[in-house]
Design a protein around this motif. Structure first.
Motif, PDB file in Angstrom:
ATOM      1  N   SER A 151       0.836  -1.200   0.000  1.00 49.32           N
ATOM      2  CA  SER A 151       0.000   0.000   0.000  1.00 49.32           C
ATOM      3  C   SER A 151       0.874   1.255   0.000  1.00 49.32           C
ATOM      4  CB  SER A 151      -0.901  -0.011   1.241  1.00 49.32           C
ATOM      5  OG  SER A 151      -1.473   1.255   1.455  1.00 49.32           O
ATOM      6  N   ASP A 328      -6.343   1.638   6.460  1.00 52.64           N
ATOM      7  CA  ASP A 328      -6.088   1.022   5.162  1.00 52.64           C
ATOM      8  C   ASP A 328      -4.833   0.144   5.160  1.00 52.64           C
ATOM      9  OD1 ASP A 328      -4.440   3.202   5.553  1.00 52.64           O
ATOM     10  OD2 ASP A 328      -4.271   3.645   3.410  1.00 52.64           O
ATOM     11  N   ASP A 333       1.063  -6.195   6.624  1.00 52.93           N
ATOM     12  CA  ASP A 333       1.839  -5.158   5.946  1.00 52.93           C
ATOM     13  C   ASP A 333       2.830  -4.501   6.904  1.00 52.93           C
ATOM     14  OD1 ASP A 333       0.523  -5.449   3.483  1.00 52.93           O
ATOM     15  OD2 ASP A 333      -1.147  -4.226   4.175  1.00 52.93           O
TER      16      ASP A 333
END
Length: 398
Positions: A151, A328, A333
């Motif tokens: 991202s 998000d 991640d």
């Protein structure tokens, strides 16, 4: 002078290349490879003569010039980035900044604990600052390789984490790696620092030249005082005005100085630092007693300690609602970026040069450990990121 379309196109392409975010990391890698090749070839004697026996001033050789003076310029650029983040960037909003700040603190504390546990009863305990750092250039360079699989907001997270990490490392260098402090140069440095703070009131035009001149005087004072000279770069950054903008460019003094120096710092100074500090002779005939603990402390500290510290601190404080994970971004991640933060390289080598100054044998072993940690970290992060993409782990928000 008339500029042809062909020349204009060439200049445009050149600008794109120099602004490529992965370029500093690539140049660091190339400089390191060249240094390693030279260190294990007949050219090593020439290398030693150039960097260690070429004196710019009496007792001030080229190696010291790079590590003490040029790196102060690099720290000035880092200081400008930190101040911009604090005043106008991601560190200006405490709610938004708290997550990467806590991540950075965890990423410093756990590696330091791991190194301390391994080396608490050895003569090498001074190296505790080696595995705490993140190399911004290498980490962002590695991130750009995987940018299509991560991202975009994770880049901001990694940048903010690395900036805070650098700030902590700078404080550690200033407090724990300065010795034999001399009072008179320190007082003169304090007076120069105050003069820099007052300069924006005296010089309403906020010209750059007075800041560079007084900044050099500040460097001389800090260098003479016994505090590590690179701290002068951060102190200069603190004094730079950020409120008044140029009516034509809309850039304040701090941004103008950062824009002038950043290309030199990232594309020349950092590769030169890597080239002058990573000439590691791989033919190690003897291991000093206790050195294996140093190796383990550094490699485990960077490869395991960094992501572990980042994950443990952010997870625990998120559970207690003290900080909030960006919506998000998935925990997987965060783990992957935490792995990339384990690339210590430039800052780790910089600290090792100070911590083990004069002890070439252990310094070589420490640098090999830092290089191995960076390679292992990149391999593990690559596997984790590709695996996460393949099985779509990032769709699962644990």
């Amino acid at each position: 002078m008339y500029i042809t379309n062909e020349k204009r196109s060439y200049l445009s392409d050149l600008k794109k290349v120099t602004e490529w975010e992965a370029l500093p990391g690539l140049l660091l890698l190339i400089a390191t490879i060249f240094a390693l090749v030279i260190a294990n070839s007949p050219l090593m004697e020439l290398y030693e003569n150039v960097f260690h026996h070429t004196e710019i001033l009496p007792g001030f050789n080229l190696h010291k010039f790079i590590n003490d003076f040029l790196m102060a310029i690099f720290f000035l650029v880092v200081g400008c980035e930190i101040k911009m983040e604090v005043i106008r960037g991601h560190l200006s909003d405490i709610k938004r900044a708290s997550f990467p700040i806590i991540a950075a603190i965890g990423g410093v504390i756990v590696p330091a604990i791991i190194f301390f546990v391994f080396n608490r009863n050895t003569q090498f305990i001074s190296g505790v600052g080696v595995p705490i750092s993140t190399d911004i250039a290498f980490a962002i360079g590695a991130f750009m390789i995987f940018k299509n699989k991560l991202s975009k907001s994770l880049k901001i997270f990694l940048l903010t984490l690395a900036v805070v990490d650098d700030l902590i490392s700078i404080v550690v260098i200033g407090i724990f790696y300065s010795s034999g402090i001399k009072l008179i140069p320190l007082v003169l440095g304090a007076i120069t620092f105050i003069a820099l703070l007052l300069l924006k009131k005296i010089d309403k035009k906020e010209r750059l030249t007075p800041y560079f001149i007084l900044g050099f005087v500040l460097w001389l004072c800090i260098f003479s005082s016994g505090i590590h000279a690179t701290i002068s770069g951060v102190l200069l950054a603190i004094t730079l005005p950020i409120t008044k903008c140029n009516k034509d460019t809309l850039e304040c003094t701090l941004i103008r100085i950062e824009h002038v120096l950043a290309p030199y710092a990232n594309l020349i100074i950092l590769p030169l630092f890597a080239f002058s500090n990573t000439a590691i002779n791989m033919n190690i005939t003897s291991m000093p007693e206790g050195s294996i603990k140093v190796v383990l402390g550094i490699i485990i500290g960077l490869v395991v300690g960094k992501p572990l510290g980042i994950m443990v601190f952010t997870t625990l404080l998120s559970k207690f609602k003290i900080i909030e994970k960006p919506k998000d971004v998935k925990w997987y991640d965060i783990l992957c970026v935490g792995m990339l933060a384990g690339i210590g390289f430039t800052m780790s080598i910089f600290v090792s040069e100070i911590a083990f100054e004069g002890n070439e044998n252990i310094l070589n072993i420490v640098k090999i450990s830092i290089l191995l940690a960076a390679i292992i970290t990149c391999l593990i992060a690559s596997i984790a990121i590709n695996l996460g993409k393949k099985i779509n782990i990032r769709n699962i928000n644990v």
